[in-house]
Design a protein around this motif. Structure first.
Motif, short mmCIF file in Angstrom:
data_model
loop_
_atom_site.label_atom_id
_atom_site.label_comp_id
_atom_site.label_asym_id
_atom_site.label_seq_id
_atom_site.Cartn_x
_atom_site.Cartn_y
_atom_site.Cartn_z
N PRO A 184 26.21 77.71 -39.41
CA PRO A 184 26.79 78.10 -40.66
C PRO A 184 27.09 76.73 -41.45
O PRO A 184 26.97 76.71 -42.67
N SER A 227 34.05 77.65 -40.64
CA SER A 227 34.28 78.92 -41.18
C SER A 227 35.73 79.48 -40.71
O SER A 227 35.74 80.49 -40.80
N ASP A 230 38.30 82.19 -48.61
CA ASP A 230 37.99 81.48 -47.15
C ASP A 230 39.45 81.47 -46.33
O ASP A 230 39.46 81.52 -45.00
#
Lengths: 1046, 515
Positions: free
Chosen positions: A478, B458, B493
């Motif tokens: 990612p 992430s 996020d």
């Protein structure tokens, strides 16, 4: 808002790194300045780590924003764990800082530095700020305030001794752990030592959003990925230019005011730097002006021995006047001095550039182009309105430029002469590679991405391709989604300083007080920390000392002609405007000639048919990406051939474009056109020129285009004309060629063409002696020379010299060219020398004599045998190799006793090589053969019977179906014509030009890219004298070539 | 003595090809030169050639998959092949075992085995079929000296496609005839000597052998003569007999990254088949396997597979491994971090029937801690017994991890500057999940320490940490600072990260307790 709050909202940042602190800073200097100005900062210090490389760019932005810029530098010492921020409050302090940075940089290797605490004594006027906490956080094992104070106290005392009254403790609150402790330590330290406090923020980026990039460059610096970088990266993103309100909350009023006080005390500005010319060029008691004048008139007498024409005198006076008004006398004198030295040393040189084609430069001998011959106007190149220094580049023989550079160093000393830096920046490939690595992407995946991008595609820009490829490669982590953003950000970031190809700066005082100097990669070279744009910004003068291979070749040719004729022969002895030379060029016979020898140029020669010097000026400038992409070539040719009339909207435009039939070909014309047709001021037109030079890198010309169009339409030009001009300017981009350069080059075109036409032996001999240079390989040059009737003799142990040379032929007036040992691969320079020195007058009589006299090492001996240079004493090359190998081992003492008998006993005759083997061995050893061309041999063996030769091809008709074959000598894919491949094949009779269209190329990629011997079925396409074969089917015939020696 | 040489010129590509699910053009390049060295048929069809630069190859064939050469992997496979060859010959020797070598081959003593198989050709036939089934291409030749059969083999066509049968023979004269026709340029002779010979017009071994050895030694040195003597059998050519190591370890690299369980099991199965063959050959089994999944980035994942009893069958192991790999955690990791290589190893060899000792039996009482841990792991599963380790990451929850006892992480931490002052500000007791608290319950003492990092994986963090008093306890608390989210990362996020309180812009949490 009360007065108090207005006052507290003032802020001055004293510690800020730009991206010129390579791989630490994450914003351009101009971004930092612009942002600081927008946030209402009062002042900003750019303090790159031991560097002032980014300061000039910051200055440009600061000037525009009216922000006060402080000059400084951050340094970390090698002997003590201390980091300090140094600011230069005055010109004197600035000189010290430059000297300090120079000292550190000169001690370290390229790109590094080494400073010791004692060096601080160099700084008697600079301000020193000590960010105490950043050092403590690195070295202290304790977190107790008392312990921390105990650690830092000795350092504080030592610093206080070294620079009393100019030292501050700098608190930097970056919202990391132990914020309060930091504050307490600094308070206590300040109280105990009396050193005042100030605040700073260790700024690394102009906005918080640059954090990913900052982390990425940190990872690049530490050679790992962001996943692994851990505490190398910062824990938050507070190192940006924070809003003033935030800062005033973090720091005490006192600290903020001290920062303000420090900023106010810094009165130095880079604009103060004044360039002082080296004084030694002007004899005592004379002004520079009168010295230049006398030199110019002496030169004029030489140029016009029968009396200086009135027009010339008038022009000289005019130019002298202009130079005096702008104060550029020293500049011209400096160049004159260098050129005079070169002339004395018989180093050929030729000036070019905006001021080089003036009558003054002609008289001083800086250029050989007679400005009257091409009617160039001095003002076109040097103008009062544009306050930029004149630009003269001087080309020297490429093999002897170093002598000139050494002369400059000798004359002005290393401390006063230095090379300009070139800032090497991130480009797409390096950006993808480094950012990709920092994101932890597989090295190999990245290589593949980079390899697969078609960088020249005009239909799909590389960014789009990259995006598409990333999407296609589905199992990508990612993190890859950050790749494109970060790549875009880092492109244009400086990576390191390199040396400019030849830009010299010479100063009156020590250079290191003007700008820091650091080591270049090349041993013994130093560069200043500024590049040529920086110098231009500050109005400092530089001289470009460039290298040009053709000048070496021309000088060697002139020498050879002189030797052969027995009198000296120089450029001035070459008659001008010789019709035979133009005749030759019009035929497209230009292999070896400067600038016009490429395939595109040859094809242009046959269409443009140059008949006078100015045609050559156009020829040089027109076959370039600029005019080609701007669509200027065809209109010009059509008008020249009289197929369409040249039309001008008005008189003014005719004046600008008249000499190029209404088509703008030179950069100067575009500028002038903007002024004449669109009403640009001289300044705006100059901005346009700069924008054109860099638009592909930095941005676009949209604003200028709009301005141009409106301006032109307002002045009554039709919109179509305006559009056309705009399009041409965009196409021009950075590839536009100035007329002044073209004129200088055109002279060398003419000279080299004359030499080729009238003295082909000397010319080709010298070209071969100047390799590597030019467009063609030695093999191609030798074949071309032989086609022109030059007799080429093989390398021979008893006849050759190191270099190729002319050898008198008994029966003929014209000499032959004897190939020299330099052509032999693997033969050492020393070996050649030994050989030539040891060779008896009558030559070596046998191998034993060669071995005993020349004492060559085995490698050199084998190289000679491989080149068949021993044929006259040993027989064929197989035998020579067998014999010398025995000699080699004999020279070892172990065998010395058995030597001669053994050899006699084992003198074995090896079989002679076949013709094919000879040809192959020739190519391997010398890159060329004097035997039959491989194609001739193959045809003789019965291969390629259905293919016609280049000579027969030249008689073929347009559209005829043909089959040809040849060695692939050139594969080209120019940026212009979208995706068309150009190839050149060579057979025993000449060259064959191929055009491979994209569809064909795509379908037959394999033979296109891999064939060394190619058979092609295609159609003849001819245009006048130019003949191409449009390829249909390509067949790889490498097999034939590989089997040639069996 | 009579020898057979098996040369594996395409071994690196064969290893890859038999592990890929779909056919695609593949090429392998050498790391130092970046030039293609091996390639498969599909790549050849596209015009890729050995010796090409990576760039040229990619231009010719944009869909080309390229991989860097791994000597390690080839060597492991070669060892595997040597172990296999032991069932065909009593004496096996390796070629290409030197570090970095790009060649791979095996010598088999052929003389003694031909009786058993009814002739040398029959013996070779069996062997060749077996090898072909393993997906390995080779070329082979017989000879009366090791060098003769090697040089002959190196110039034979590739089996199974090529026949190459003429040099499978024990007819000395026939082999000598073939030998004389060999091209000097394709032998093992030192490159410089080869070039010299070629520059004297000496192309075949026959031509070379006809020259007097003394004259050759004088001109080209003694190593060449030594080689020729070994070739002809006039001087000895000692070979080292292959000896299998007492443990099993195989690593397989894949060209495609593995993201699915089925692909992973396909690879594991291949390794297990090798393991079964290896165990069978030694008549033993094991109750402990170690499976390591290598990722492109980050540390490898290790799984320990324990069986109830000593086992050797591939099926049994596969079942257990499947169970382990089907765990959601592993599946998730597979999706996040694709696997690029798999290692299977065991050094716990046991004879097949073995008595399991009792846990804590008196006889074992003086076991050391290490042994105790091993026992506990054997009984409870290795996941149940773990140790703590530091990780170099600013994010508190990522600054530590569990690792198997006795191992250590391969993070970059050791080379990082140690943030000495950082530890002091953090509590030793960190909660697994931060607990939401109300602001009123807290009395903030020191802070904030802003931690805002981790955009790359992430799991970015954006928090302000404080040391606070919570009743009578000292707590390490944080506030989510979404209002500070800058342009680089969306607010979303950050919110999702902080324990599901996405709806509230700012919230307080206890993350740890100070002693």
């Amino acid at each position: 808002m009360s007065t108090a709050s207005i006052k507290t909202s003032r802020y001055c940042e004293l510690h800020c790194l730009s991206n010129f602190t390579f791989l630490r800073g994450a914003s351009h200097p101009e971004e930092l300045v612009n942002r600081a100005a927008a946030l209402g900062y009062q002042a900003l210090a750019i303090t790159d780590e031991c560097s002032l490389a980014g300061i000039v760019r910051a200055q440009v932005a600061a000037r525009a924003n009216r922000l006060k810029l402080l000059v400084g530098s951050e340094v970390t010492f090698s002997d003590v764990p201390l980091k300090l921020v140094i600011l230069a409050p005055t010109r004197r302090a600035y000189g010290e800082l430059c000297q300090f940075v120079t000292t550190g940089r000169r001690r370290g290797g390229k790109g590094s530095y080494q400073l010791f605490l004692q060096d601080l004594t160099l700084l008697q006027n600079c301000f020193i700020l000590w960010p105490v906490w950043s050092d403590l956080a690195r070295i202290s094992h304790e977190s107790q305030v008392a312990a921390l104070i105990a650690t830092s106290l000795p350092w504080a005392e030592q610093l206080k001794c070294l620079c009393p009254d100019r030292l501050w403790l700098m608190e930097e609150q970056l919202l990391q752990a132990h914020g309060q402790t930091q504050h307490q330590v600094i308070e206590a330290l300040s109280a105990q030592t009396g050193i005042p406090q100030v605040c700073g923020n260790d700024v690394h980026m102009h906005e918080a959003g640059r954090q990913p990039l900052q982390d990425a460059v940190t990872a690049i610096r530490t050679g790992c990925s962001v996943f692994q970088a851990g505490s190398h990266c910062y824990s938050n993103r507070e190192r940006y230019l924070r809003p003033v309100t935030t800062l005033t909350r973090l720091y005490s009023r006192q600290q903020v005011c001290t920062a303000q006080f420090i900023a106010d005390s810094c009165v130095f500005s880079l604009d103060e730097l004044r360039y002082e010319y080296p004084p030694e060029l002007v004899p005592a008691g004379i002004t520079a002006q009168s010295h230049l004048r006398s030199k110019v008139y002496t030169g004029a007498q030489r140029r016009y021995p029968s009396g200086v024409p009135v027009a010339i005198t008038r022009q000289i006076e005019h130019e002298l006047q202009l130079i005096h008004e702008l104060g550029y006398e020293h500049y011209f004198l400096t160049i004159d001095d260098i050129v005079t030295y070169a002339r004395d040393q018989k180093i050929l040189c030729q000036g070019r550039g905006s001021a080089a084609n003036s009558v003054i430069c002609y008289c001083l001998g800086i250029t050989e182009v007679d400005p009257m011959q091409i009617h160039l106007l001095f003002e076109r190149f040097i103008s009062k309105e544009r306050h930029e220094p004149p630009d003269i580049d001087v080309d020297f023989e490429h093999e002897r430029r170093e002598e000139v550079i050494q002369y400059i160093y000798r004359k002005y000393g290393r401390e006063r002469a230095a090379l300009t830096a070139a800032v090497i920046t991130y480009r797409a490939r390096s950006a993808i590679r480094d950012i990709g690595k920092a994101l932890g992407l597989n090295q190999h995946t990245l290589d593949q991405l980079i390899h697969k991008i078609d960088w020249r595609s005009q239909t799909e820009p590389w960014r789009v391709q990259l995006q598409r490829m990333l999407e296609q490669r589905s199992p990508l982590p990612p993190v890859a989604k950050h790749l494109i953003t970060l790549v875009n950000q880092i492109i244009g970031f400086p990576r390191h300083l390199s040396q400019h190809t030849g830009g010299f700066v010479i100063s009156a005082g020590p250079m290191s007080e003007l700008v820091p100097i650091e080591n270049a990669a090349m041993a013994g070279r130093t560069v200043i920390q500024w590049d040529k744009n920086d110098l231009e910004t500050l109005g400092l003068l530089k001289v470009d000392i460039l290298a040009l291979g053709m000048l070496s070749a021309i000088r060697k040719t002139l020498d050879l002609i002189g030797q052969h004729r027995g009198t000296s022969f120089g450029m001035q002895n070459i008659p001008r405007e010789d019709p035979a030379v133009y005749q030759m060029l019009q035929e497209g016979d230009s292999i070896g000639v400067f600038q016009v020898e490429s395939r595109a140029q040859i094809s242009m020669l046959t269409r443009l048919k140059p008949a006078c010097f100015y045609d050559l000026v156009i020829e040089v400038a027109i076959v370039r990406p600029g005019p080609i992409q701007g669509g200027m070539v065809h209109p010009y040719l059509r008008r020249r051939q009289g197929l369409e009339p040249a039309q001008y909207s008005n008189q003014a435009i005719q004046e600008v474009l008249g000499r190029t039939l209404g088509v703008p070909i030179f950069q100067e014309q575009v500028i002038k056109l903007a002024m004449v047709a669109a009403g640009f001021t001289a300044g705006a037109a100059d901005q346009l020129r700069r924008a054109m030079a860099t638009w592909s890198k930095h941005g676009d010309l949209t604003a200028f285009q709009q301005q141009l169009k409106t301006g032109m339409i307002e002045r009554g030009h039709c919109p179509g004309f305006a559009d056309q001009i705009c399009q041409q300017i965009t196409g021009f981009g950075e590839y536009g060629f100035p007329e002044s350069h073209a004129a200088s080059f055109a002279l060398l075109v003419y000279i080299s063409a004359w030499l080729k036409c009238h003295e082909p032996e000397a010319f080709f001999c010298s070209l071969l002696n100047s390799q590597p240079m030019g467009f063609y390989s030695p093999s191609q040059l030798v074949q071309q020379a032989r086609r022109q009737g030059v007799n080429i003799l093989p390398i021979d142990i008893n006849h050759s010299d190191k270099d190729h040379r002319l050898e008198a032929q008994g029966h003929s007036l014209r000499p032959a060219v004897r190939l020299g040992f330099r052509q032999i691969r693997g033969l050492s320079w020393r070996g050649m020398q030994q050989l030539c020195q040891a060779r008896p007058e009558r030559g070596f009589k046998d191998l034993a004599e060669l071995v005993s006299l020349a004492r060559l090492n085995p490698v050199d001996m084998e190289a000679l045998a491989a080149a068949n240079a021993l044929e006259s004493i040993c027989g064929h090359r197989y035998q020579a190799r067998w014999d010398i190998l025995a000699e080699n081992h004999c020279s070892a003492p172990l065998f010395s006793g058995i030597r001669t008998q053994e050899i006699a006993a084992e003198r074995r005759s090896l079989s002679k090589p076949t013709e094919g083997a000879e040809i192959k061995a020739d190519y391997v050893s010398t890159g060329l053969t004097l035997a039959r061309h491989p194609l001739a041999l193959l045809r003789n063996q019965g291969h390629l019977q259905h293919c016609i030769t280049a000579r027969i091809l030249s008689h073929c008709k347009q559209g005829q179906l043909v089959c040809v074959a040849g060695l692939v000598t050139c594969r080209q894919r120019p940026a212009s014509a979208a995706g068309v491949n150009f190839m050149t094949l060579e057979d025993e009779t000449g060259n064959i030009n191929l055009i491979v269209f994209p569809a064909t190329a795509h379908a037959q990629r394999k033979p296109l890219l891999t064939a060394r011997l190619l058979e092609v079925h295609g159609l003849v396409e001819r245009q006048g004298k130019t003949l191409n074969v449009v390829a249909g089917r390509l067949i790889n015939m490498n097999k034939l070539l590989n089997g040639i020696d069996t | 003595m009579h020898w057979l040489y098996l040369d594996f010129p395409t071994l690196p590509i064969d290893i890859l090809e038999r592990n890929t699910l779909q056919a695609e053009p593949i090429a392998i390049y050498l790391p130092d030169t970046e030039r293609i060295q091996w390639l498969n048929a599909l790549a050849i069809q596209q015009g890729v050639q050995a010796g090409q630069s990576l760039h040229a190859a990619n231009c010719l064939c944009p869909q080309l998959r390229t991989q860097v050469y791994s000597w390690q992997q080839c060597r492991q496979t070669l060892h595997g092949l040597a172990q296999w060859a032991e069932s065909y010959s009593a004496f096996v020797s390796l070629h290409g075992d030197l570090a970095g070598s790009t060649e791979s081959g095996l010598w088999l003593e052929a003389g003694s085995m031909r009786q058993l198989f009814g002739g040398i050709r029959e013996w070779y036939q069996r062997l060749a079929e077996d090898l072909t089934q393993q997906g390995i291409r080779f070329r082979a030749a017989c000879g009366h000296t090791p060098l003769a059969c090697r040089w002959l083999a190196m110039q034979q066509p590739l089996a199974p496609s090529g026949s190459g049968a003429e040099v499978i023979s024990d007819d000395r004269h026939l082999l000598q005839r073939h030998l004389r026709q060999l091209a000097v340029s394709k032998t093992d002779i030192a490159p410089l000597t080869r070039r010299r010979l070629s520059s004297m017009g000496i192309k075949t071994l026959g031509q070379l052998l006809d020259l007097p050895l003394g004259a050759l030694a004088q001109r080209l040195g003694t190593p060449l003569v030594q080689q020729l003597n070994q070739l002809q059998g006039t001087s000895a050519h000692p070979l080292k007999a292959y000896q299998a190591p007492p443990y099993f370890e195989r690593r397989l690299e894949v060209i495609d990254e593995i993201t699915t369980l089925s692909h992973l099991l396909f690879i594991v199965k291949r390794l297990l088949v090798e393991l079964m063959r290896w165990l069978q050959h030694r008549a033993c089994g094991t109750d402990q396997l170690c499976l390591t999944l290598h990722h492109q980035t980050g540390p490898s994942t290790r799984c320990k597979i324990l069986t109830a009893k000593v086992e050797y069958r591939e099926q049994e192991f596969l079942e257990l491994i499947r169970l382990q790999l089907e765990k959601p955690a592993i599946q998730q990791q597979l999706a996040m971090q694709p696997v690029c290589g798999v290692t299977l190893s065991t050094d716990q060899l046991q004879t097949r029937i073995v008595q399991q000792p009792e846990l804590f039996s008196p006889a074992e009482a003086q076991h050391t801690g290490v042994q105790l841990v091993a026992r506990l792991q054997a009984r409870l599963g290795s996941q149940a017994v773990q140790q703590l380790d530091n990780l170099d990451d600013h994010r508190p929850e990522k600054s530590w991890c569990f690792i198997p006892v006795g191992s250590h992480t391969h993070s970059h931490a050791s080379t990082s500057p140690q943030p000495l002052l950082r530890q002091a500000s953090r509590p030793l007791w960190l909660l697994q999940l931060p607990q939401a608290v109300h602001r009123d319950q807290l009395q903030l003492l020191e802070g904030p320490e802003r931690i805002c990092t981790g955009w790359w994986d992430s799991q970015p963090v954006m928090r302000d940490y404080y040391r606070a008093r919570f009743g009578s306890l000292y707590a390490w608390v944080f506030r989510t600072t979404t209002h500070l989210a800058g342009p680089a990362m969306s607010e979303h996020d950050y919110c999702t990260l902080t324990t599901g309180s996405a709806t509230q812009p700012s919230h307080w949490f206890v993350h740890g307790w100070f002693a």
